[in-house]
Design an enzyme around this catalytic site. Structure first.
Site, PDB file in Angstrom:
ATOM      1  N   SER A 102      -2.661 -10.576  -3.876  1.00 43.23           N
ATOM      2  CA  SER A 102      -3.770 -10.286  -4.800  1.00 43.23           C
ATOM      3  C   SER A 102      -3.501 -11.060  -6.085  1.00 43.23           C
ATOM      4  O   SER A 102      -2.602 -10.694  -6.840  1.00 43.23           O
ATOM      5  CB  SER A 102      -3.833  -8.797  -5.123  1.00 43.23           C
ATOM      6  OG  SER A 102      -3.940  -8.034  -3.963  1.00 43.23           O
ATOM      7  N   LYS A 177     -11.424  -8.477  -4.254  1.00 42.67           N
ATOM      8  CA  LYS A 177     -10.298  -7.557  -4.489  1.00 42.67           C
ATOM      9  C   LYS A 177     -10.338  -7.022  -5.926  1.00 42.67           C
ATOM     10  O   LYS A 177     -10.091  -5.835  -6.165  1.00 42.67           O
ATOM     11  CB  LYS A 177      -8.988  -8.294  -4.213  1.00 42.67           C
ATOM     12  CG  LYS A 177      -7.738  -7.530  -4.533  1.00 42.67           C
ATOM     13  CD  LYS A 177      -7.439  -6.407  -3.549  1.00 42.67           C
ATOM     14  CE  LYS A 177      -6.204  -5.621  -3.999  1.00 42.67           C
ATOM     15  NZ  LYS A 177      -5.883  -4.521  -3.123  1.00 42.67           N
ATOM     16  N   LYS A 245      -1.303  -5.348 -13.101  1.00 37.68           N
ATOM     17  CA  LYS A 245      -1.374  -6.760 -12.720  1.00 37.68           C
ATOM     18  C   LYS A 245      -2.806  -7.126 -12.289  1.00 37.68           C
ATOM     19  O   LYS A 245      -3.381  -8.115 -12.748  1.00 37.68           O
ATOM     20  CB  LYS A 245      -0.389  -7.025 -11.572  1.00 37.68           C
ATOM     21  CG  LYS A 245      -0.380  -8.444 -11.133  1.00 37.68           C
ATOM     22  CD  LYS A 245      -0.295  -8.722  -9.664  1.00 37.68           C
ATOM     23  CE  LYS A 245      -0.821  -7.803  -8.667  1.00 37.68           C
ATOM     24  NZ  LYS A 245      -1.130  -8.346  -7.363  1.00 37.68           N
TER      25      LYS A 245
HETATM   26  P1  NAD Z   1       6.609  -6.722  -3.012  1.00 33.76           P
HETATM   27  O1  NAD Z   1       7.103  -6.994  -4.381  1.00 33.76           O
HETATM   28  O2  NAD Z   1       7.162  -5.557  -2.257  1.00 33.76           O
HETATM   29  O3  NAD Z   1       6.837  -8.020  -2.079  1.00 33.76           O
HETATM   30  C1  NAD Z   1       6.748  -9.345  -2.543  1.00 33.76           C
HETATM   31  C2  NAD Z   1       7.837 -10.149  -1.860  1.00 33.76           C
HETATM   32  O4  NAD Z   1       7.722 -11.496  -2.332  1.00 33.76           O
HETATM   33  C3  NAD Z   1       9.253  -9.677  -2.200  1.00 33.76           C
HETATM   34  O5  NAD Z   1      10.011  -9.490  -1.016  1.00 33.76           O
HETATM   35  C4  NAD Z   1       9.821 -10.806  -3.063  1.00 33.76           C
HETATM   36  O6  NAD Z   1      11.225 -10.989  -2.900  1.00 33.76           O
HETATM   37  C5  NAD Z   1       9.033 -11.989  -2.537  1.00 33.76           C
HETATM   38  N1  NAD Z   1       8.992 -13.099  -3.490  1.00 33.76           N
HETATM   39  C6  NAD Z   1       8.747 -13.061  -4.811  1.00 33.76           C
HETATM   40  N2  NAD Z   1       8.796 -14.304  -5.336  1.00 33.76           N
HETATM   41  C7  NAD Z   1       9.070 -15.131  -4.306  1.00 33.76           C
HETATM   42  C8  NAD Z   1       9.243 -16.538  -4.204  1.00 33.76           C
HETATM   43  N3  NAD Z   1       9.145 -17.323  -5.262  1.00 33.76           N
HETATM   44  N4  NAD Z   1       9.534 -17.048  -2.987  1.00 33.76           N
HETATM   45  C9  NAD Z   1       9.635 -16.252  -1.890  1.00 33.76           C
HETATM   46  N5  NAD Z   1       9.483 -14.922  -1.928  1.00 33.76           N
HETATM   47  C10 NAD Z   1       9.208 -14.368  -3.122  1.00 33.76           C
HETATM   48  O7  NAD Z   1       5.026  -6.625  -3.132  1.00 33.76           O
HETATM   49  P2  NAD Z   1       4.002  -5.971  -2.072  1.00 33.76           P
HETATM   50  O8  NAD Z   1       3.793  -4.532  -2.405  1.00 33.76           O
HETATM   51  O9  NAD Z   1       4.399  -6.369  -0.696  1.00 33.76           O
HETATM   52  O10 NAD Z   1       2.644  -6.698  -2.514  1.00 33.76           O
HETATM   53  C11 NAD Z   1       2.352  -8.043  -2.168  1.00 33.76           C
HETATM   54  C12 NAD Z   1       0.919  -8.336  -2.607  1.00 33.76           C
HETATM   55  O11 NAD Z   1       0.037  -7.446  -1.933  1.00 33.76           O
HETATM   56  C13 NAD Z   1       0.689  -8.131  -4.123  1.00 33.76           C
HETATM   57  O12 NAD Z   1      -0.167  -9.129  -4.593  1.00 33.76           O
HETATM   58  C14 NAD Z   1       0.050  -6.763  -4.173  1.00 33.76           C
HETATM   59  O13 NAD Z   1      -0.787  -6.602  -5.302  1.00 33.76           O
HETATM   60  C15 NAD Z   1      -0.759  -6.762  -2.885  1.00 33.76           C
HETATM   61  N6  NAD Z   1      -1.041  -5.415  -2.375  1.00 33.76           N
HETATM   62  C16 NAD Z   1      -0.082  -4.453  -2.369  1.00 33.76           C
HETATM   63  C17 NAD Z   1      -0.403  -3.181  -1.895  1.00 33.76           C
HETATM   64  C18 NAD Z   1       0.624  -2.082  -1.904  1.00 33.76           C
HETATM   65  O14 NAD Z   1       0.240  -0.919  -1.715  1.00 33.76           O
HETATM   66  N7  NAD Z   1       1.913  -2.373  -2.066  1.00 33.76           N
HETATM   67  C19 NAD Z   1      -1.697  -2.898  -1.416  1.00 33.76           C
HETATM   68  C20 NAD Z   1      -2.635  -3.918  -1.397  1.00 33.76           C
HETATM   69  C21 NAD Z   1      -2.305  -5.181  -1.881  1.00 33.76           C
END
Ligand code: NAD
Length: 305
Positions: A102, A177, A245
């Site tokens: 997102s 979104k 965010k």
């Molecule tokens: P998260 O922080 O758990 O996972 C993100 C992953 O990306 C982590 O494992 C991190 O180590 C990795 N990462 C960060 N920088 C990196 C880089 N430069 N290279 C490689 N890997 C890297 O986040 P999440 O909860 O999985 O969310 C991911 C996306 O989905 C976000 O944009 C969030 O807004 C969206 N989202 C989350 C939810 C939720 O409920 N968690 C729901 C809908 C949408």
């Protein structure tokens, strides 16, 4: 029994709360996954499920013509796609990059141009549904991209989601979104304001909720979040940090469209205040605490049917 790889190879970058179960569902469906994350433990968890670790986004992208990213926000997606050892350094011609993070829709548009210049295609495909639906494979995808490009990756998205909708051109997925996140934030704020007013006035908030949930005021958000507020269950769910965010991205999108977003700013300020109090890791239903702190009233109720 050895699992047979019957489907195309995919590079999957970003194996966090969402990425890990989404990758798991693709592996179960028979896709071969080349995986990368900056956190070694995130890679190890998906390697155990059958993913093949890579040293960089560049290496992962060189192994497959479908590249999926599930990263926190715009800066991380830019880094992974455009950075040194990034996807564009290793991407095969004709590859399709599906960014499921997102992020700011205007960044999606900018990245779409860069991916096209490098000979590939971008689809922005953020999701709603959170971790439980990521695990069940029932996420909702909101997509932006060219229809013929989208059709090529639709089966991959359908493996992880129950609903996959093409909204328009690149950037439309993330704009959708943001619309979702604005509606959810304002709905939570309205429920909080209304239930704290009832409690402060000596009226049982649980009875108020039960009385109004079946009428026009009722909503999916109200049914999901009002019980959490009254039962004091603020474990996430969806963290305040993530909603801040998203609303910051909405404000950026508003600026780009030269549109003021007064209600979004109000909800954002409330969430930032909770963040400043160290509550960013709580579920966004904890927005009710903004009102409770001001009014010195706590809303409480029993289990709701
Ligand atoms: P998260 O922080 O758990 O996972 C993100 C992953 O990306 C982590 O494992 C991190 O180590 C990795 N990462 C960060 N920088 C990196 C880089 N430069 N290279 C490689 N890997 C890297 O986040 P999440 O909860 O999985 O969310 C991911 C996306 O989905 C976000 O944009 C969030 O807004 C969206 N989202 C989350 C939810 C939720 O409920 N968690 C729901 C809908 C949408």
């Amino acid at each position: 029994m050895e699992k047979q790889a019957t489907r195309e190879a995919i590079a999957f970058i970003g194996l966090g709360i969402m990425g890990k179960p989404m990758a798991g569902n693709l592996l179960k469906a028979g896709y071969t996954l080349y995986i990368y994350d900056i956190l070694p433990q995130a890679v190890e968890a998906v390697e155990k499920m059958g993913g093949i670790p890579c040293a960089s986004p560049k290496e992962a992208a060189s192994k497959a013509e479908r590249v999926l990213t599930m990263l926190p926000n715009s800066p991380e997606v830019k880094e992974v796609l455009l950075g040194e050892n990034g996807v564009l350094q290793g991407m095969r011609p004709g590859s399709i990059v599906v960014d499921m993070s997102s992020i700011d829709p205007n960044v999606s548009v900018e990245l779409g141009k860069k991916v096209a210049e490098a000979g590939g295609f971008l689809v922005d495909a953020p999701v709603s549904g959170g971790e439980p639906k990521a695990i069940d494979g029932t996420l909702s995808f909101m997509c932006g991209g060219e229809p013929e490009v989208f059709e090529k990756v639709r089966p991959i998205l359908e493996t992880m989601g129950a609903s996959v909708t093409l909204v328009g051109e690149v950037g439309s997925g993330n704009m959708t979104k943001l619309a979702n996140q604005i509606v959810v934030a304002l709905n939570i704020a309205a429920v909080s304001e209304a239930l704290v007013l009832a409690a402060k006035s000596g009226v049982d908030p649980e009875k108020v909720y039960k009385a109004i949930r079946g009428g026009l005021a009722g909503s999916t958000v109200m049914d999901a979040k009002a019980p959490m507020m009254m039962e004091r269950r603020f474990d996430p769910g969806f963290r305040i940090d993530l909603h801040v965010k998203d609303l910051n991205n909405a404000v950026q999108a508003g600026k780009a469209a030269e549109m003021d977003l007064p209600l979004t700013h109000m909800a954002l300020d409330m969430m930032k205040r909770l963040q400043a109090e160290g509550k960013g890791k709580l579920d966004h239903s904890a927005l009710v605490q903004y009102y409770e702190e001001r009014e010195q009233v706590e809303i409480k109720g029993g289990k709701t049917p």
